[in-house]
Enzyme design. Sequence first.
Site, PDB file in Angstrom:
ATOM      1  N   HIS A  43      22.680  -2.051  32.068  1.00  0.00           N
ATOM      2  CA  HIS A  43      22.615  -0.859  32.914  1.00  0.00           C
ATOM      3  C   HIS A  43      23.074   0.344  32.094  1.00  0.00           C
ATOM      4  O   HIS A  43      24.238   0.737  32.151  1.00  0.00           O
ATOM      5  CB  HIS A  43      23.503  -1.045  34.147  1.00  0.00           C
ATOM      6  CG  HIS A  43      23.349   0.012  35.191  1.00  0.00           C
ATOM      7  ND1 HIS A  43      23.417  -0.256  36.540  1.00  0.00           N
ATOM      8  CD2 HIS A  43      23.126   1.343  35.104  1.00  0.00           C
ATOM      9  CE1 HIS A  43      23.248   0.867  37.226  1.00  0.00           C
ATOM     10  NE2 HIS A  43      23.081   1.842  36.365  1.00  0.00           N
ATOM     11  N   GLU A  70      18.622  -1.917  34.472  1.00  0.00           N
ATOM     12  CA  GLU A  70      18.972  -1.202  35.694  1.00  0.00           C
ATOM     13  C   GLU A  70      19.285   0.248  35.369  1.00  0.00           C
ATOM     14  O   GLU A  70      19.780   0.552  34.287  1.00  0.00           O
ATOM     15  CB  GLU A  70      20.223  -1.814  36.334  1.00  0.00           C
ATOM     16  CG  GLU A  70      20.108  -3.249  36.752  1.00  0.00           C
ATOM     17  CD  GLU A  70      21.401  -3.777  37.352  1.00  0.00           C
ATOM     18  OE1 GLU A  70      21.343  -4.819  38.019  1.00  0.00           O
ATOM     19  OE2 GLU A  70      22.464  -3.155  37.138  1.00  0.00           O
ATOM     20  N   HIS A 190      26.031  -7.271  42.793  1.00  0.00           N
ATOM     21  CA  HIS A 190      27.219  -6.429  42.895  1.00  0.00           C
ATOM     22  C   HIS A 190      28.340  -7.189  43.595  1.00  0.00           C
ATOM     23  O   HIS A 190      28.276  -7.481  44.783  1.00  0.00           O
ATOM     24  CB  HIS A 190      26.959  -5.102  43.615  1.00  0.00           C
ATOM     25  CG  HIS A 190      27.939  -4.031  43.168  1.00  0.00           C
ATOM     26  ND1 HIS A 190      27.687  -3.211  42.093  1.00  0.00           N
ATOM     27  CD2 HIS A 190      29.158  -3.694  43.612  1.00  0.00           C
ATOM     28  CE1 HIS A 190      28.705  -2.391  41.914  1.00  0.00           C
ATOM     29  NE2 HIS A 190      29.616  -2.673  42.819  1.00  0.00           N
TER      30      HIS A 190
END
Length: 237
Positions: A43, A70, A190
């Site tokens: 990410h 991401e 998450h």
Amino acid sequence: MTRLSVNINKIATLRNARGGNNPDVFSVARDAENFGAQGITVHPRPDERHIRYQDVRDIRPIITTEFNIEGNPIDSFVQLVLEVVPTQVTLVPDGHDQLTSNHGWDTIEHQTFLTDICKEFRQAGIRTSIFVDPDVCMVEGAKACGADCVELYTEPYASGYTANREVAIAPFIAAAKTAREIGLGLNAGHDLSLDNLHYYHQHIPWTDEVSIGHALICDALYMGLRETIKLYLQALR
């Protein structure tokens, strides 16, 4: 079988704290795959406080399973993804100074923007996932945007798991059923951990992929990366 994609951002955070290349982000990516992970997630953020844009370019050739990038689709991110051409891109509505992801897209309010982004990535042959809250309307909105799949933002599940796991998972089951009914792939991520992952998977076994970084890397500090990945894979069986 639900795939485990290991997010290696925290390895890059540790490396960046001292400079140099220790720990070696690229070796960790290779090792995670060798130890059984079915994908690697990164990410990159604009401030490059963990994974850097150049890391993404350098990691791409060494990935033998699935590579998931991401991020917030700002211009520089879009150009990076189109250059690297990962297996999957996950669109996340992060602010430039955001510590970590803390909400999903409003796929209705941002439908025009997300539709254009999904079309651009689809034309490049990249599977596109939209990060959403466990809301049936947001899942349906992602389908309208042309996404291939959604990633459910699982922090609310993780934070509510100890108090009442049945209540915590209920909206995720509803959102996941909607995704399946309308033909969207289903990811989750998450704050999933060894404490709560098995229960989540037990109730939503048609999940295609979970992306786990922070908890997995923390566990690896005590148990080692090989053993930790083994335990996460067991939780998905």
